[in-house]
Design an enzyme around this catalytic site. Structure first.
Site, short mmCIF file in Angstrom:
data_model
loop_
_atom_site.label_atom_id
_atom_site.label_comp_id
_atom_site.label_asym_id
_atom_site.label_seq_id
_atom_site.Cartn_x
_atom_site.Cartn_y
_atom_site.Cartn_z
N LYS A 61 0.83 -1.22 0.00
CA LYS A 61 0.00 0.00 0.00
C LYS A 61 0.87 1.26 0.00
O LYS A 61 0.66 2.17 -0.81
CB LYS A 61 -0.95 -0.01 1.22
CG LYS A 61 -1.92 -1.19 1.17
CD LYS A 61 -2.90 -1.19 2.33
CE LYS A 61 -2.27 -1.52 3.67
NZ LYS A 61 -1.69 -2.88 3.75
N THR A 62 1.84 1.30 0.90
CA THR A 62 2.72 2.47 0.98
C THR A 62 3.51 2.62 -0.32
O THR A 62 3.68 3.72 -0.84
CB THR A 62 3.71 2.30 2.16
OG1 THR A 62 2.94 1.98 3.32
CG2 THR A 62 4.52 3.54 2.40
N ASP A 106 -1.33 6.56 6.36
CA ASP A 106 -1.39 5.13 6.68
C ASP A 106 -2.27 4.96 7.92
O ASP A 106 -2.43 5.89 8.71
CB ASP A 106 0.04 4.64 6.97
CG ASP A 106 0.17 3.14 6.78
OD1 ASP A 106 -0.82 2.49 6.38
OD2 ASP A 106 1.26 2.62 7.04
N THR A 155 -5.70 -1.55 6.99
CA THR A 155 -5.85 -3.00 7.00
C THR A 155 -7.29 -3.34 7.39
O THR A 155 -7.68 -4.49 7.36
CB THR A 155 -4.91 -3.61 8.06
OG1 THR A 155 -5.10 -2.90 9.28
CG2 THR A 155 -3.47 -3.52 7.64
N ARG A 214 6.49 -8.15 1.93
CA ARG A 214 7.34 -7.70 3.04
C ARG A 214 8.02 -8.90 3.70
O ARG A 214 9.21 -8.85 4.01
CB ARG A 214 6.52 -6.93 4.08
CG ARG A 214 7.36 -6.60 5.33
CD ARG A 214 6.62 -5.76 6.33
NE ARG A 214 6.41 -4.42 5.81
CZ ARG A 214 5.27 -3.75 5.94
NH1 ARG A 214 4.25 -4.28 6.59
NH2 ARG A 214 5.16 -2.54 5.45
#
Ligand code: ADP
Length: 333
Positions: A61-62, A106, A155, A214
């Site tokens: 997302k980031t 975020d 999330t 990640r």
């Protein structure tokens, strides 16, 4: 190399972040929609529509938010819901925006309600109501803001309020990645880090990272260390397998919560069905987190099923944990 050793998680992630949409692997539909929005905004010379990106942690997302800024050729500024504490934090952020820049927030579900409300008019028509003075003498002043693109990530899509949700032009959901996609991500990361890795080694890592880039990159980092000490630096199939065994990462890359969730279902509830509230209580989590963060991967790989009466463990889950499935008749489907 020496400096790299001491590098923290954030710097490491930063180094492996793709900066163009073409380098971002997978999430085809999301990329298509963003690509269109970027092209349209560029053609009009306007700020792009606001975007809500949602999905479990570590899926990009980031990274995507930063890519949008890069592709638009505008400034990128990132902050997060819990960092903003008082109204002044939000007004300062908004009044300092540059024209058409991307503002990334975020964990938007953790933004306090009264701060979220300030955002509404800013997102709607780039205006900010500021209260000047106190008591009966107080007056409202309307501050014009630069047009900007707000990209929020969460999330927990279920916690986004209706008024906030309605202000996004694009609502995009990220999914867990398939092993082939993770292999491409790992190959790219290995190239950037200068780690030699065999295709078989890549494949082993790609299957054990819980569908999450990640985690894939973190595994690569740890397996690289192992390879340097034990195998002159090359990540072969054997090196990858040995390293993962030493790190106690199982065949699917389950984390502790995955294991506890499935084992509770199997051992305490005879495989289910069990309501999500009960599962959440066992895990000491809240039900939305279980639903939006932990369950999606287990559903995707076929270890868990959702039925109207609750969650059930599948035959695959029984096999994986080496448990005998209950007789079909005993199950309350
Ligand atoms: P999120 O914001 O969803 O928690 P991030 O954007 O911080 O996830 O991504 C975590 C790490 O995974 C970053 O280092 C990023 O480089 C990598 N990553 C995520 N998605 C992709 C992708 N599709 N292609 C390549 N790398 C990715």
């Amino acid at each position: 190399m020496a400096a790299e050793r001491g590098e923290d998680d954030a710097a490491f992630e930063q180094r492996l972040r793709p900066s163009r949409l073409d380098d971002f692997v997978g999430q085809t539909k999301v990329k298509q929609q963003l690509g269109l929005a970027i092209a349209a905004a560029r053609a009009r010379g306007e700020a792009m529509d606001h975007v809500l990106l949602y999905g479990p942690p570590g899926l990009g997302k980031t990274t995507l938010a930063a890519i949008v800024a890069q592709e638009l050729g505008v400034e990128f500024q990132a902050t997060s819901g819990p960092v903003l504490q008082i109204k002044g934090d939000v007004t300062a952020l908004l009044s300092n925006l540059e024209a058409r820049q991307v503002l990334f927030l975020d964990e938007v579900h953790r933004l306090q309600a009264q701060l979220e409300e300030i955002l509404y008019s800013a997102l709607e028509d780039y205006k900010l109501d500021i209260l000047i003075g106190q008591g009966p003498a107080a007056r409202t002043h309307v501050l014009e803001l630069q047009p900007f693109t707000f990209i929020a990530a969460t999330t927990r899509a279920g916690l986004i309020t209706a008024p906030l949700r309605s202000r996004f032009g694009l609502l995009l959901r990220l999914q867990h990645y398939e092993p082939e996609e993770l292999a491409r991500i790992l190959d790219r990361s290995a190239r950037i880090l200068g780690v030699p890795m065999d295709a078989e080694g890549t494949e082993i890592l790609a299957r054990r990272c819980r569908g999450t880039p990640r985690i894939a990159n973190r595994l690569l980092r740890r397996v690289r260390d192992f390879a340097e000490v034990r195998a002159q630096g090359r990540i072969t199939a054997a090196v990858a397998a040995d390293a993962l065994e030493m790190l106690e990462i199982d065949e699917y890359g389950f984390d502790d919560t995955d294991r506890r969730l499935l084992l509770a279902l199997i051992d305490k509830y005879n495989g289910g069905p069990v309501g999500v509230g009960t599962l959440a209580a066992i895990l000491a989590e809240d039900p939305h987190t279980v639903e939006e963060v932990y369950e999606p991967f287990l559903l995707q790989i076929g270890f868990l099923d959702r039925t109207p009466r609750g969650r059930v463990a599948t035959a695959l889950a029984y096999q994986h944990f080496k448990r005998d499935p209950p007789a079909a008749a005993a199950r309350l489907f």
